[in-house]
Design a protein around this motif. Structure first.
Motif, PDB file in Angstrom:
ATOM      1  N   SER A  40      -2.644   2.217   6.263  1.00 11.87           N
ATOM      2  CA  SER A  40      -2.340   1.655   4.946  1.00 11.87           C
ATOM      3  C   SER A  40      -3.031   0.329   4.690  1.00 11.87           C
ATOM      4  O   SER A  40      -3.399   0.036   3.573  1.00 11.87           O
ATOM      5  N   GLU A  44      -8.754  -0.254  -1.491  1.00 13.83           N
ATOM      6  CA  GLU A  44      -8.314  -0.218  -2.885  1.00 13.83           C
ATOM      7  C   GLU A  44      -8.580  -1.565  -3.552  1.00 13.83           C
ATOM      8  O   GLU A  44      -9.052  -1.636  -4.683  1.00 13.83           O
ATOM      9  N   THR A  86     -12.667  -2.055  -3.570  1.00 14.28           N
ATOM     10  CA  THR A  86     -13.548  -1.111  -4.269  1.00 14.28           C
ATOM     11  C   THR A  86     -12.931  -0.608  -5.567  1.00 14.28           C
ATOM     12  O   THR A  86     -13.609   0.049  -6.340  1.00 14.28           O
ATOM     13  N   GLY A  87     -11.665  -0.943  -5.769  1.00 10.11           N
ATOM     14  CA  GLY A  87     -10.977  -0.489  -6.973  1.00 10.11           C
ATOM     15  C   GLY A  87     -11.434  -1.294  -8.183  1.00 10.11           C
ATOM     16  O   GLY A  87     -12.480  -1.934  -8.150  1.00 10.11           O
ATOM     17  N   GLY A 136       0.822  -1.212   0.000  1.00 11.92           N
ATOM     18  CA  GLY A 136       0.000   0.000   0.000  1.00 11.92           C
ATOM     19  C   GLY A 136       0.851   1.256   0.000  1.00 11.92           C
ATOM     20  O   GLY A 136       0.365   2.342  -0.311  1.00 11.92           O
ATOM     21  N   ALA A 171      -6.357   1.362   3.705  1.00  8.32           N
ATOM     22  CA  ALA A 171      -6.333   1.945   2.366  1.00  8.32           C
ATOM     23  C   ALA A 171      -6.160   0.855   1.313  1.00  8.32           C
ATOM     24  O   ALA A 171      -6.843   0.829   0.289  1.00  8.32           O
ATOM     25  N   ARG A 172      -5.265  -0.068   1.624  1.00  8.49           N
ATOM     26  CA  ARG A 172      -4.975  -1.153   0.687  1.00  8.49           C
ATOM     27  C   ARG A 172      -6.211  -2.038   0.520  1.00  8.49           C
ATOM     28  O   ARG A 172      -6.565  -2.468  -0.576  1.00  8.49           O
TER      29      ARG A 172
END
Ligand SMILES: Nc1ncnc2c1ncn2[C@@H]1O[C@H](COP(=O)(O)OP(=O)(O)OP(=O)(O)O)[C@@H](O)[C@H]1O
Ligand SMILES: [Mg+2]
Length: 315
Positions: A284, A291, A294-295, A221, A287-288
């Protein structure tokens, strides 16, 4: 202890697991992390033999999935459980020593150990009907630990617990591991997994989209820094640390080993830049995770494991 090979599980038109491969070695404490509906419970049910794969195969404790003899060596805390409210805690545990086929001579000791491990010794003779949700969850954990099984599967072991209860569960899980058990713990709570597991597997839409030691996933991340006064040459120098992304004053570098964050800051300062904020570490994983889930859709695992992350068998 566990080997799943491209396991697919469908329920009608719903694909719960979409080619999950997973290897877990003895003594590991692995967290299965993923949003609601990711397939975590389905994976655990396959391991305990409550459901069968649609395709693919796997082994648990050296035996094929669903093997009854292997099942007796596994402790299991189901996601949704309810014990007989008219029984006392000790009676629930005693019943489960019988169901698990523990030798009669071992039963009283196993019950006392389980009560002590989960902190219910004082309430052993109270009926379950008077137990709070948290106490019922401790009892469920006690059932999973009965007889000190080699493999322990815990599906959301802390969902009903307050912060103190959660801390207790972490300690209970670690001590089971210290006694030699292998533990798989399901959670959608990042902090749970982060604080107790050696390794994390992130599930999304029935696939493992990341797997590895927590440090590695967090490193993947990277880090974000808010930087001003950095000229293009200075920015270019940062490429030595990892792939650099610029968004206004924010500079993102990844993957990046946490231990190198001070070096990054030093390099920026040496190049005349000013560092206003650094966002490493704990955030992180979140966040990771976001990501990953939902990325853009994950690549077609498992034949095409995600770049920069461990393959599914980090053990
Ligand atoms: N018995 C079942 N019949 C039909 N569909 C099911 C069944 N069990 C699971 N599913 C579906 O399979 C998918 C994965 O479910 P699963 O319970 O494994 O998710 P999970 O990761 O444990 O989610 P949660 O965090 O909400 O517990 C979901 O779409 C779910 O609706
Ligand atoms: Mg679940």
């Amino acid at each position: 202890m566990i080997e799943l090979d491209h396991v697919v599980k469908t329920y009608g038109r719903t694909t719960a697991l979409d080619g999950l491969s997973l290897t877990v070695g003895r003594g590991e404490l692995v967290g299965l992390l993923g949003p609601n509906g990711a397939g975590k419970t389905t994976a655990i049910k396959l391991l305990i033999g409550l459901t069968r794969p649609t395709r693919g195969s796997g082994r648990v404790l050296g035996a094929p999935l669903g093997d009854r003899a292997a099942r007796a060596r596994i402790g299991y805390l189901p996601e949704l459980f309810r014990y007989q409210p008219w029984l006392r805690a000790r009676e629930v545990l005693r019943l489960h020593t019988e169901l698990a086929g523990l030798a009669p001579a071992r039963r009283p000791g196993a019950v006392d150990d389980a009560l002590a491990w989960v902190g219910l010794a004082e309430r052993a003779d109270d009926p379950v009907s008077g137990f709070s949700k948290g106490m019922q969850q401790r009892l469920g954990l006690g059932v999973a630990l009965l007889g000190d099984p080699e493999l322990i599967l815990l599906d959301e072991p802390t969902s009903a617990l307050d912060p103190i209860g959660r801390t207790d569960v972490r300690a209970i899980v670690r001590s089971a591991r210290d006694r030699g058990a292998t533990v798989i713990l399901n959670s959608h709570l990042l902090s749970e997994v982060e604080q107790v597991c050696d390794r994390v597997v992130i599930l999304h839409q029935g696939r493992a989209v990341a797997s590895g030691p927590l440090e590695e996933i967090v490193a993947a991340g990277g880090v974000r820094l808010r930087v001003t006064d950095l000229d293009p040459a200075g920015r270019q120098a940062l490429a030595a640390f990892g792939a650099v992304g610029i968004d206004g004053e924010w500079v993102a570098i990844r993957p990046l080993d946490r231990a190198r964050i001070p070096d990054v800051v030093e390099a920026i300062v040496a190049a005349g830049g000013r560092v206003h904020a650094v966002e490493p570490g704990r955030g992180s994983l979140e966040a990771r995770f976001l990501e990953l889930v939902t990325g853009p859709p994950p690549p077609a695992a498992p034949t095409d494991p995600p770049a920069a992350l461990d393959a599914l068998d980090a053990s």
